[in-house]
Structures are given as C-alpha cells and as structure tokens.
Design a protein around this motif. Structure first.
Motif: not given
Length: 186
Positions: A6-22
């Motif tokens: 989970y942390n790896k997937q989160i990092f791959e998305i958020l480290s590019k300046g993207h968001f995780i939206s509900s």
C-alpha cells in the motif's frame, strides 16, 4: 495486501504531485483512500521519515515537503498557472467544481459566443501550446487529468468528473489575501 505494498502504491502516486481522492471511480484509488483513512497516523509516520508529509485535504490526500526558498519563484509560477486555469473554468460555469461532470466539447461550443471565455482561453495558449480552441480545451482537461483533479468516467463521450482534489485548487486561491490599498483622505 501487506502495508508495504500500500505504501509503495501511495508513494508512486503522491510523489509525482498527484492526489488520492475519495470520489475517484478507479478501484485502486478507492482502496488506497480507504487505507489512508484507516491507517493515517502510521502512514504519516512512515513517510515523515523520508521527508514527505502526508496531508489530508478535503476528501483527498497529497504530499507536502519542506523545500528550499529558491523554489519560491517556481511555486509562484505554478500558482499563477493554476489561478488562470481555475479562472477559465469558473468563467465557463461559476459552479464548476467537485462532482461536476462535463465534456470538453460542451465548453468548446460556448467559446464561439462568449468573448470573455475566448479571451481567457487565448491567454492560456501559453500553457496549452495549442492554436485551435477545441484543442486548447482538450489540453486543459488533460492537464487536470494528469495532475489528478479530474478523471474520465466515459471514454465514448469523453465525459470527465471533477474529483475532490479540485477543492485543493479552490482553497489555494481562496487562501490568497490581497489587501486593497488604503487611500489617505487627508
């Protein structure tokens, strides 16, 4: 799924300046958002150790990190870019925001009869690098999509949905406080 995945997937998305939206329709995004909601403190501690700060926005998550002061100019340029883009969409429809479902062709069809919108789009050509109005509008949606503010919900009609992360842009603009100059009446 193990926490590390989970942390790896989160990092791959958020480290590019993207968001995780509900309100994403993407099943992976939904699963990651739910994980972040349930494990927020543990995930924050994990990323704090490597200099990334997990921030919970309005129904979304994103990274923030300490940056050197020499990046102020680039931050201001990015903020001006987003102000211009947001101004364009709010000029099209003041209620444009989280949950809006729209196609680029809907906006393109209005440009021919709305001089104000046409002028704003002409100013955005430095960002879109497109000459035709419909291509510029499509490019603006691609920029929003790439940054995680919208996603395609219908490939056939090219209908986009504005995600909760868009409220980050709106809050950014609202947080800018410019004092009006005072006049001395004496």
């Amino acid at each position: 799924m193990p926490r590390e995945n989970y942390n790896k997937q989160i990092f791959e998305i958020l480290s590019k300046g993207h968001f995780i939206s509900s309100n994403s329709i993407n099943p992976t995004q939904k699963k990651l958002y739910q994980y972040l909601e349930n494990e927020k403190e543990a995930v924050q501690d994990y990323f704090d150790q490597i200099g990334f700060y997990l921030v919970e926005g309005k129904d979304c998550f994103y990274f923030s990190r300490e940056e050197e002061k020499n990046t102020l100019k680039s931050k201001l340029e990015r903020a001006m870019r987003w102000i211009s883009i947001l101004d364009f969409f709010k000029s099209y429809d003041e209620s444009f925001g989280v949950g809006t479902q729209i196609t680029p062709s809907e906006i393109s069809s209005v440009i021919g009869v709305n001089q104000n919108l046409k002028n704003k789009l002409n100013l955005l050509k430095r960002i879109t690098k497109k000459e035709k109005y419909d291509e510029s509008v499509n490019e603006l949606f691609e920029i929003l999509k790439k940054e995680g503010f919208v996603e395609v919900i219908n490939d056939l009609s090219m209908t986009y949905k504005v995600l909760n992360s868009f409220s980050y842009l709106e809050e950014l603009i609202l947080s800018i406080d410019i004092e009006e100059p005072t006049t001395n009446e004496n």
